[in-house]
Design an enzyme around this catalytic site. Structure first.
Site, short mmCIF file in Angstrom:
data_model
loop_
_atom_site.label_atom_id
_atom_site.label_comp_id
_atom_site.label_asym_id
_atom_site.label_seq_id
_atom_site.Cartn_x
_atom_site.Cartn_y
_atom_site.Cartn_z
CG ASN A 171 79.30 47.47 112.05
OD1 ASN A 171 78.80 47.70 111.02
ND2 ASN A 171 77.69 46.93 112.54
CD GLU A 172 83.91 41.18 113.93
OE1 GLU A 172 84.26 41.81 114.78
OE2 GLU A 172 84.19 40.24 113.32
#
Length: 645
Positions: A171-172
Site C-alpha cells: 500500500n503505497e
C-alpha cells in the site's frame, strides 16, 4: 536462548510522560534477535491458546528481511516439539505481479523456504496472493481473497514490516484507509529498494497484488516490526507524526491493538531516544551531555562555545545547568572532547604525547589491517585514512572479505572475455569455454543465478580492480588478502549463515599478521547485510584469540568505519581524520579503479549517485558539521568509532 529471555524480562514499563509523543504503543529491544524472539513467542502463545479452545489461529504474514528471524524461531519451536501448526491458517500480505510461484523472487518460494517447508501446517490452510493470473481475473480473485479471510473469522495477528516510504504491504503513499485487496502499481522508491533482490531495478515488477489498508486494519491484532537505522526516520513519522495518506503506516494509529516492535537502531529517531531531555528528567552522563550539546548547537545554528544558560533552559536541559553549574563549563568540556577526536595521525603520532589522542604513539610504524567487506569498501569508506596510513609509513594490509561477484554486470564479463579471446587466439579449449559462457549470458533470464564459471569470472574482475586500487594507494600487492568467505559464495543476494570456516579464515589471518590496529566496517543497520555478517566474523575470531589469552590482541585497537550509505553521528565519533583537497582527489581516483562499479552500480540502494559522489559528499558534510560546531575548517573528514572488547 536464555539471554534473549532475560532481555525481555528486564524491560520496565514507561511512564506516560516519556512516551507522550508516541501515538502507537512501541516496544524497543536491544537488537532484532531479541525483538523477533518477542514476536515469535506472542504468535506461539496465540496458536497454543487457540488449540486449547479447539479453534484455528489465523495469521497474516509478511515477507522481506524483517520477519525472517521470527520465522526461524517458529520453525525452531516446531522442531523442538513445543509447537504444532495443524490449526494455523495463514494469509500473506502481497505478491509481485506478474510472478511465477516457482520464481526465485516469488513470495510463495520465500514463505516455503523460510517457514512452510519446515513445519506441519496443512497446505490447504496456506494462502498467498496469486501473481500468475491473467489480469482480467485479478479483480474477482482479490474479492475471493477477502471473502476467504472473512470465512475463517478474520485475522488474529497481522505481522507487518514498514517500507521506506511508509508503505505497509504494498500500500503505497496515497492508499486509502478503507482500501481492500487489489492490484497496485509500485512506487519507484519501493522498486529501488527491491532492486538488489532482482539484480537491477529494471527487473523489478511494476505491479503487485496486496491486501489493502482496510484489510490490514480489520485484523484483531497488528505487530509492525522495523530493524536498523535506515528505518528510523519513517518509524518516527509513523509513530509520532500526523495521520496522512502520504505515509500509510500512520493509519495504524487508528488501530486499538497495534504495537511497533523495534530494535535500538530503528528507534533512534523517536523523541524519547534521540532527545530524551524533551520528555523526562535525565541521568546526565558524559555521553548524553555531549549528545545534547551537539544537538542544541545544530538546532540553534550556534557554535558549541556560544551556547548560553538560556539556550539550555529553553530546550529542556535546565537540570543539566543546575547539575553542572553553567553553560560555559558544559561547552568547554564538550568542545575539548570534540577537539581531541580530530587527528591527522590515524596510526598514532610518533614521539608525541598521546594521552589526549585517539591512537597510541607507539609502536611506530604499526601493522594496520583494514577489513573490506566488498572489494571497494576500503577506499569508498576510509580511502583518505588508508592513504594517510601508507604515507606515514605504516605496514598496511587489506583483507577483502568477500568476492563481490554478484555486483558485476554481465557485459563486464563479455568485455574481459573478448580481450582474453584475442590474447589466447590459439587456445581452443579456452575459446570453447568462453563460447559456452557467452551463450549462457545471452540466454540468461532476468534474475537468474550465474553459473559457477561466470561467478568465478566476476570475482576475478573485482579482484583485479582491488589490486589496482591497492597499487594506486601504495599498498603492496602481497598485502592484499582475498578471503572469499564461504558464507557469501551463493551466487544470490541471500547468503548462507556464517560458519566456523568463515571464522577460521579470519582467525588465521589475524594470528599471522598480529596487527596493532584493525579497521572494520561498522554498518550494522541492516541485520541481514553482508557488512553485519563480516563484522560478526571478525568479532568471533577476536573472541577466540581473547579466550586463548593472546597478548597482542589485547593491545590491538579496533576502529569501525561506516560504508557508502551513512556516517557515524558526530556525538559517537572517537576519531575524525581530516582529508585535504589533494587527498580527497586521491581517494576518488582510488574509487575509480573499481571500474565495474563506475557509472552505474548493480545495487545502488536508495541513492542513485555513484559511490565516489556519495563518499565525497558524506566526508564534506562531516567536516562542515565539525566546523559549524566551532572546530577548524577542513575540506573533508572520515569518522571512526572504537570497538571496545
Amino acid at each position: 536462548m536464555q539471554e534473549l529471555a532475560n532481555n525481555l524480562l528486564k524491560k520496565e514499563p514507561l511512564d506516560s510522560e516519556t512516551v507522550k509523543f508516541e501515538k502507537i504503543n512501541t516496544h524497543i529491544y536491544q537488537d532484532s534477535q531479541s525483538a523477533s524472539w518477542y514476536v515469535a513467542n506472542e504468535i506461539a502463545s496465540l496458536i497454543k491458546q487457540k488449540q486449547e479452545q479447539g479453534q484455528n489461529a489465523v495469521l497474516g504474514l509478511a515477507t522481506g528481511s524483517t520477519p525472517t528471524k521470527v520465522y526461524d524461531y517458529l520453525v525452531q519451536f516446531y522442531k523442538e516439539g513445543r509447537l504444532s501448526f495443524k490449526n494455523v491458517v495463514t494469509f500473506n500480505l502481497d505478491e509481485y505481479f506478474p510472478m511465477d510461484p516457482d520464481s526465485i523472487h516469488s513470495y510463495v518460494r520465500f514463505m516455503n523456504e523460510h517457514l512452510f517447508d519446515h513445519i506441519d501446517i496443512e497446505p490447504h490452510n496456506v494462502h498467498i496472493p496469486n501473481g500468475n493470473l491473467p489480469k482480467e481475473e485479478i479483480r474477482k480473485y482479490c474479492l475471493d481473497y477477502e471473502e476467504k479471510i472473512k470465512n475463517v473469522g478474520g485475522i488474529d495477528i497481522q505481522i507487518l514490516g514498514i517500507g521506506r516510504t511508509g508503505h505497509i504491504g504494498f500500500n503505497e503513499p496515497g492508499s486509502s484507509l478503507h482500501s481492500k485487496t487489489r492490484l497496485v502499481r509500485l512506487d519507484r522508491v519501493t522498486r529501488l529498494d527491491a532492486a538488489s533482490d532482482f539484480f537491477g531495478e529494471e527487473n523489478v515488477p511494476r505491479r503487485a497484488v496486496t491486501m489493502g489498508v482496510g484489510t490490514i486494519m480489520d485484523a484483531k491484532r497488528i505487530i509492525i516490526m522495523a530493524w536498523g537505522e535506515g528505518k528510523a526516520p519513517i518509524v518516527q513519522q509513523a509513530v509520532e507524526g500526523e495521520i496522512k495518506e502520504s505515509v500509510p503506516a500512520t493509519f495504524l494509529q487508528h488501530h486499538k491493538k497495534c504495537d511497533f516492535v523495534l530494535d535500538g537502531a530503528a528507534s533512534s529517531f523517536l523523541t524519547r531516544i534521540k532527545t530524551p531531555w524533551l520528555v523526562t528528567e535525565c541521568d546526565w552522563d558524559e555521553k548524553l551531555i555531549k549528545t545534547a550539546s551537539i544537538w542544541l548547537s545544530e538546532k540553534l545554528g550556534k557554535a558549541i562555545l556560544k551556547l548560553t544558560n538560556e539556550d539550555y533552559n529553553e530546550y529542556g536541559m535546565g537540570s543539566l545547568i543546575a547539575e553542572v553549574g553553567s553553560a560555559e563549563q558544559i561547552n568547554l568540556s564538550v568542545f575539548n572532547q570534540l577537539q581531541r577526536t580530530i587527528t591527522g595521525w590515524p596510526g598514532g603520532k610518533p614521539n608525541a604525547d598521546d594521552s589526549q589522542r585517539p591512537e597510541r604513539a607507539q609502536p611506530h610504524p604499526k601493522t594496520s589491517l583494514i577489513f573490506s567487506p566488498h572489494p571497494d569498501d576500503d577506499v569508498i569508506s576510509m580511502g583518505g585514512t588508508l592513504l594517510r596510513l601508507v604515507d606515514q609509513g605504516h605496514n598496511v594490509h587489506v583483507a577483502y572479505q568477500t568476492s563481490g561477484n554478484i555486483a558485476v554486470f554481465d557485459d563486464e564479463v563479455i568485455r574481459f572475455l573478448d580481450f582474453a579471446t584475442d590474447v589466447q587466439k590459439d587456445n581452443k579449449e579456452l575459446k570453447k569455454k568462453f563460447k559456452e559462457v557467452r551463450e549462457f549470458l545471452a540466454n540468461k533470464k532476468p534474475g537468474e543465478l550465474d553459473s559457477p564459471e561466470v561467478q568465478d569470472f566476476k570475482g576475478l574482475i573485482r579482484k583485479g580492480e582491488a589490486l589496482a586500487a591497492c597499487r594506486y594507494c601504495g599498498v603492496n600487492e602481497e598485502n592484499a588478502h582475498f578471503q572469499n568467505l564461504p558464507f557469501y559464495e551463493t551466487g544470490a543476494v541471500r547468503k548462507k549463515p556464517l560458519s566456523d570456516e568463515d571464522v577460521q579464515i579470519t582467525y588465521d589471518l589475524l594470528n599471522k599478521l598480529k596487527p596493532h590496529q584493525i579497521f572494520a566496517a561498522g554498518d550494522l543497520s541492516d541485520p541481514h547485510g553482508t557488512h553485519r555478517v563480516c563484522l560478526e566474523v571478525i568479532l568471533k575470531a577476536i573472541e577466540r584469540l581473547l579466550d586463548e589469552g593472546s597478548d597482542w590482541i589485547r593491545n590491538c585497537y579496533v576502529w569501525l568505519y561506516r560504508g557508502a550509505w551513512q556516517e557515524w553521528d558526530i556525538a559517537d565519533m572517537e576519531m575524525a581524520v581530516p582529508i585535504g583537497p589533494k587527498d580527497m582527489n586521491r581517494k576518488i581516483n582510488a574509487i575509480f579503479k573499481h571500474q565495474s562499479q563506475k557509472d552505474s552500480a548493480m545495487f545502488p540502494g536508495n541513492d542513485e549517485r555513484e559511490f565516489w559522489q556519495r563518499a565525497e559528499q558524506r566526508n564534506k558534510d562531516t567536516a562542515n558539521r565539525y566546523n559549524a560546531l566551532g572546530m577548524a575548517e577542513y575540506e573533508a573528514m572520515e569518522g571512526f568509532v572504537r570497538y571496545h572488547f
